[in-house]
Structure formats: structure tokens, C-alpha cells
Design a protein around this motif. Sequence first.
Motif, PDB file in Angstrom:
ATOM      1  N   GLU A 100       0.839  -1.202   0.000  1.00 19.92           N
ATOM      2  CA  GLU A 100       0.000   0.000   0.000  1.00 19.92           C
ATOM      3  C   GLU A 100       0.876   1.255   0.000  1.00 19.92           C
ATOM      4  O   GLU A 100       2.004   1.245   0.491  1.00 19.92           O
ATOM      5  CB  GLU A 100      -0.927  -0.001   1.207  1.00 19.92           C
ATOM      6  CG  GLU A 100      -2.023  -1.034   1.101  1.00 19.92           C
ATOM      7  CD  GLU A 100      -2.931  -1.065   2.316  1.00 19.92           C
ATOM      8  OE1 GLU A 100      -2.653  -0.380   3.320  1.00 19.92           O
ATOM      9  OE2 GLU A 100      -3.933  -1.785   2.250  1.00 19.92           O
ATOM     10  N   ASP A 129     -14.953   4.904  -0.645  1.00 22.48           N
ATOM     11  CA  ASP A 129     -14.712   6.163   0.053  1.00 22.48           C
ATOM     12  C   ASP A 129     -14.576   7.319  -0.936  1.00 22.48           C
ATOM     13  O   ASP A 129     -13.660   7.317  -1.771  1.00 22.48           O
ATOM     14  CB  ASP A 129     -13.444   6.070   0.903  1.00 22.48           C
ATOM     15  CG  ASP A 129     -13.588   5.068   2.028  1.00 22.48           C
ATOM     16  OD1 ASP A 129     -14.712   4.934   2.563  1.00 22.48           O
ATOM     17  OD2 ASP A 129     -12.589   4.409   2.383  1.00 22.48           O
ATOM     18  N   GLU A 131     -13.451  10.167  -0.521  1.00 25.52           N
ATOM     19  CA  GLU A 131     -12.168  10.842  -0.347  1.00 25.52           C
ATOM     20  C   GLU A 131     -11.087  10.239  -1.244  1.00 25.52           C
ATOM     21  O   GLU A 131     -10.155  10.934  -1.637  1.00 25.52           O
ATOM     22  CB  GLU A 131     -11.716  10.765   1.126  1.00 25.52           C
ATOM     23  CG  GLU A 131     -12.656  11.424   2.104  1.00 25.52           C
ATOM     24  CD  GLU A 131     -13.890  10.583   2.465  1.00 25.52           C
ATOM     25  OE1 GLU A 131     -14.834  11.161   3.052  1.00 25.52           O
ATOM     26  OE2 GLU A 131     -13.947   9.369   2.153  1.00 25.52           O
ATOM     27  N   TYR A 132     -11.211   8.975  -1.580  1.00 28.85           N
ATOM     28  CA  TYR A 132     -10.259   8.314  -2.470  1.00 28.85           C
ATOM     29  C   TYR A 132     -10.704   8.429  -3.933  1.00 28.85           C
ATOM     30  O   TYR A 132      -9.914   8.777  -4.810  1.00 28.85           O
ATOM     31  CB  TYR A 132     -10.097   6.838  -2.085  1.00 28.85           C
ATOM     32  CG  TYR A 132      -9.110   6.093  -2.960  1.00 28.85           C
ATOM     33  CD1 TYR A 132      -7.747   6.192  -2.739  1.00 28.85           C
ATOM     34  CD2 TYR A 132      -9.544   5.291  -4.019  1.00 28.85           C
ATOM     35  CE1 TYR A 132      -6.836   5.521  -3.542  1.00 28.85           C
ATOM     36  CE2 TYR A 132      -8.640   4.612  -4.826  1.00 28.85           C
ATOM     37  CZ  TYR A 132      -7.295   4.735  -4.584  1.00 28.85           C
ATOM     38  OH  TYR A 132      -6.396   4.079  -5.387  1.00 28.85           O
ATOM     39  N   TYR A 133     -11.954   8.133  -4.210  1.00 30.89           N
ATOM     40  CA  TYR A 133     -12.414   7.969  -5.588  1.00 30.89           C
ATOM     41  C   TYR A 133     -12.762   9.270  -6.313  1.00 30.89           C
ATOM     42  O   TYR A 133     -12.800   9.294  -7.540  1.00 30.89           O
ATOM     43  CB  TYR A 133     -13.594   6.998  -5.633  1.00 30.89           C
ATOM     44  CG  TYR A 133     -13.168   5.586  -5.329  1.00 30.89           C
ATOM     45  CD1 TYR A 133     -12.474   4.834  -6.270  1.00 30.89           C
ATOM     46  CD2 TYR A 133     -13.423   5.009  -4.091  1.00 30.89           C
ATOM     47  CE1 TYR A 133     -12.066   3.545  -6.000  1.00 30.89           C
ATOM     48  CE2 TYR A 133     -13.013   3.719  -3.808  1.00 30.89           C
ATOM     49  CZ  TYR A 133     -12.328   2.988  -4.768  1.00 30.89           C
ATOM     50  OH  TYR A 133     -11.910   1.713  -4.484  1.00 30.89           O
TER      51      TYR A 133
END
Length: 190
Positions: A100, A129, A131-133
Motif C-alpha cells: 500500500e 470512500d 475521499e479516495y475515488y
Amino acid sequence: MAAVLDPVRSFLVDRENAGDVLARERLLDRAMGEGRFKKSSEKLRRGRMPAEGLALVARDAAGHVIGTVRLWDVEAGVDGDGEGAPALLLGPLAVAPEHEGLGIGGALMRAALAEARDRGHGAVLLVGDPEYYERFGFFAEKARHLVMPGPFERRRFLALELKEGWLADAAGVLVPSGRRRIAAGPRKAA
């Protein structure tokens, strides 16, 4: 899709092959646990094959699977006539915990979205999420009139239109479509 080696990070994004299945499942078990089988997204994947050409893996320099992403054919917003907008459901996207933070998930996302676009698909949906995508163009607003076939968090149900306006008239539940997995039948004695 041509396999692409990232020279800085020493990983390769490639098509998944039959020999990757066990490694992919082990990676998903480690990254997501047994709870992954209880998600609403799993209801749409169960008994189906990933969309043609849209099962990708990341490999380390030794060729081991260290990341995975798959996209699945769905009908978005099936109405009373059984009609919906053809779309893709992305997931799961996972990277081996020890890898990661190296950009592997992002590389898999970019490769999967480029391949989906090249294959003429109109939209991709996912539960994840924001916030990520959101950095990939996924937003809850695009999925606001759609629902998953089971429990889901509205703020985490996101969509990306690969073709402008593809989901404009889509409303209702997602249902699976595409290729069914062929179950192995009982073997006959020779």
C-alpha cells in the motif's frame, strides 16, 4: 491492453489470467476479510464473470499478484419495463497490505477506466470512500437516483460517466447483467 511496467515503482499492470485466481482470492482475503462476501456489491457479482477485458492485476517484479481490480456488467436503474442503462460496477479494488502507498491502486484505477472507455462503456459505479475515488472523477451526485440491491451508504455510492449524460435518465435499482459463470457440473466416471 498492453501490460505496462512502472519503472519507478517496479510493478506491472496486466490482464488477469486463470493462473491469478488463487493469488487474487488470497490477496482479497488479506486486504478485505470475510466481510467482503456480505456486501451489496457481491450480490451483483455472484454467479457472473467480470466484463470482457476488465479484470486487471498488478504484479511485482517477480510476477506475484500484489493488486487487483475487476469491473462487472450491470444495468443501472432498471425500470418497470426491465430496461436500464448499461454500466459497469467496479470492485473490488485491493492492494496487498505490504504494498500500500506505492500508487498501485491508482495505477489499477487509471488502467481499468482507460480500458472501459476504450471498450465503449458509458459509466462506472462503485461503493467506496469518496475521499479516495473523487480524484478519479467519481461523485455521489451522478448516482443519486440509483440504489444498490441491499444495504449501502448513500454517500459512498459513486458514479463516473465515461460518456457525458449516460446516467441522466437512470433511476432505480442496479441489477447484474453480462456473462454468467459456468458452474462445473459433476464429473462422470470414465
